[in-house]
Design a protein around this motif. Sequence first.
Motif, PDB file in Angstrom:
ATOM      1  N   GLY A 187      -3.856  -5.815  -0.701  1.00 31.66           N
ATOM      2  CA  GLY A 187      -5.123  -6.465  -0.338  1.00 31.66           C
ATOM      3  C   GLY A 187      -5.178  -6.845   1.126  1.00 31.66           C
ATOM      4  N   VAL A 244      -9.741 -18.036  -3.116  1.00 26.30           N
ATOM      5  CA  VAL A 244      -9.210 -16.730  -3.538  1.00 26.30           C
ATOM      6  C   VAL A 244      -9.266 -15.730  -2.386  1.00 26.30           C
ATOM      7  CG1 VAL A 244      -9.692 -14.767  -5.058  1.00 26.30           C
ATOM      8  CG2 VAL A 244      -9.518 -17.070  -6.003  1.00 26.30           C
ATOM      9  N   THR A 304       3.126 -11.807  -5.464  1.00 31.77           N
ATOM     10  CA  THR A 304       2.422 -10.584  -5.861  1.00 31.77           C
ATOM     11  C   THR A 304       3.425  -9.580  -6.422  1.00 31.77           C
ATOM     12  OG1 THR A 304       0.760 -11.005  -4.197  1.00 31.77           O
ATOM     13  CG2 THR A 304       0.924  -8.741  -4.996  1.00 31.77           C
TER      14      THR A 304
HETATM   15  O1  M6R Z   1      -0.507 -13.345  -2.100  1.00 35.06           O
HETATM   16  P1  M6R Z   1      -0.666 -12.004  -1.442  1.00 35.06           P
HETATM   17  O2  M6R Z   1      -0.910 -12.099   0.007  1.00 35.06           O
HETATM   18  O3  M6R Z   1       0.472 -11.073  -1.762  1.00 35.06           O
HETATM   19  O4  M6R Z   1      -1.956 -11.389  -2.105  1.00 35.06           O
HETATM   20  C1  M6R Z   1      -2.357 -10.077  -1.832  1.00 35.06           C
HETATM   21  C2  M6R Z   1      -3.766  -9.821  -2.292  1.00 35.06           C
HETATM   22  O5  M6R Z   1      -3.872 -10.017  -3.672  1.00 35.06           O
HETATM   23  C3  M6R Z   1      -4.784 -10.723  -1.590  1.00 35.06           C
HETATM   24  O6  M6R Z   1      -4.708 -10.597  -0.213  1.00 35.06           O
HETATM   25  C4  M6R Z   1      -6.211 -10.378  -2.058  1.00 35.06           C
HETATM   26  O7  M6R Z   1      -6.573  -9.117  -1.608  1.00 35.06           O
HETATM   27  C5  M6R Z   1      -7.192 -11.453  -1.590  1.00 35.06           C
HETATM   28  N1  M6R Z   1      -8.164 -11.690  -2.601  1.00 35.06           N
HETATM   29  C6  M6R Z   1      -7.915 -11.070  -0.359  1.00 35.06           C
HETATM   30  O8  M6R Z   1      -8.815 -12.012   0.075  1.00 35.06           O
END
Ligand code: M6R
Length: 616
Positions: A307, A405, A358
């Motif tokens: 993401g 989020v 993640t």
């Molecule tokens: O906690 P993380 O940075 O590993 O999360 C990765 C993605 O799930 C996160 O960046 C997601 O894309 C967000 N909703 C973006 O705003």
Amino acid sequence: MCGIVGYVGPRNATEVVVGGLQRLEYRGYDSAGIAIYDGEAGLQLRRSVGKLINLVNRLNREPAAGAVGIGHTRWATHGGVTEENAHPHRDASGKIVVIQNGIVENYLELKGRLIELGYTFHSQTDTEVIAHLVGHYYTEEGALEPALCRAMAELRGGNAVVALCVDEPDTILAARLGNAGGVVLGLGEGEHFVASDIPAILDYTRDLIFLEDRELARINRNGIVITTLAGAPVRREPVRIQWDPVAAAKGDHKHFMQKEIFEQPRALMDVLRGRIDQEAGTIHLEDLKLDDAALRGIERIYATACGTAWHAALVTKFIIESLARVRVEVDYASEFRYRGPILGNDALLLAISQSGETVDTLAAMEEARSQGVPSVAIVNAIGSQAARLADGGPIYLHAGPEIGVASTKAFTSMIVAGYLFALRLAQARGTLSPAEIRTHIQALLELPGKAAEVIETTSSQCEILAERYHRATDALYLGRQVNYPIALEGALKLKEISYIHAEGYPAGEMKHGPIALIDENLPVICIAPRDSIYDKMISNIEQVKARHGQVIAIGSAGDDFLASKADDTIFIPETLPLLQPVLVSIPLQIFAYHVALLRGCDVDQPRNLAKSVTVE
Ligand code: M6R
């Protein structure tokens, strides 16, 4: 993904558990439920579909109180969003309740077996399988702990499971399998806590222990005892978390996202704090375990993330390749391990994650470990799994809890952390002269102030633009080189919180397809600060205008020429080209925030999303 909280102690467990769930709602908001035990009232189960407020309203109508309790906020994986599928789930006797974060990959096989044994299922979830399995072994063992251990031994996948049994009502058990669900144990005076994430229990304690893979914790008023699932004792010292509970609250802001956007100048200061020796002109990363020789030996870096963090990885590639002259390959973590990567013994894995939980990113780190390749994690959550898995050490963002989020302050802090790492590499490898390093240091030190200036000067303009474009059905974001990932990130921000379809594209690629989308209704956000490919961006803007697209340009302060080409121009202060992404990101975040507000969207908890993605 899902949020878990448990409490044993003198307070009313309902208040502690629901309060904790409120802090964890960003992990999932499809349904919520609690099970509270009281000697007289017995086991009180309350579950509601939808946001936590529905559970709170239900508790107002049907109160529950007791000294022991567990609670769950759900991000649906198996089975729809219904009350039957909400956690906690009960075993057949009704004595045992279970909550889970994760996925039981072999749940169909286990469910089939349990049905053959005569068990009846009331939900479509994989968690009910755990409840029945634990109940089944409980009838043989007569105690919850061995029953849970036997059940965990049969699960495949990654899970955090918390269980409570009315026959042993002063104790909560928590067990963990694999990487999919973090479990934090909180130590208090005559009270103890368990949660899937730190903010849930931060009001009560800062002394925490993290449960590891294949471990079980027995939690009661007097203490917490940890063993492996095989029964071997585990000794682990608690860590003290310095986070301020206020940092995890919304304060005067309408939304966490707004608060976190505004916090960026502070967050950028914190990621730099203590890491720059201005006098010596050097970078020091306190937790990095790789010395100069190890840094010199790195021939290739695999940067992996998901993401928004993946966008930060793309930016970091430009930064590291330019400053430290090390090749960087960027992979989606979810693709990395399944493509059979050939890493080589001169490689480093760079994992980037806000949550550090993640599951795909953790799996990528495991893959590197299995090939003997060290990893470094750029991570926000202190003590998270990514931080602990990183044998080359974590580089903490110190951005404080990010609850919205949509990631904002973590993103810009990730870029700066990547920049610091690149300079540290450059320092060890001699790819920059001391004078050049000082130039970069100076630019980094000026960045928080410039971020504050961007917030100050662009907020109301972004609000006006949001007013103009919030009814758009699509949006296109264009950028080149280091700002191409920012086009991706701008589009992601817009789509995830406003549900407008948005695409990020390298501007030069537009003419190979996306140009067909352009008409007078399409807002095209063009990132065009003064840099080496500025003229190319201007040509791309001309191409959009020739097709009557609505151009919102983001450019360098005072660039009247750019302004003459665009319908609207947002100006950002000058900085080094590789740091522009930090400043450019901010108006894109503010724009997306206001568009989402005007469309009546739930900015902090967009539909279908969760903050920590702990399932594949
Ligand atoms: O906690 P993380 O940075 O590993 O999360 C990765 C993605 O799930 C996160 O960046 C997601 O894309 C967000 N909703 C973006 O705003």
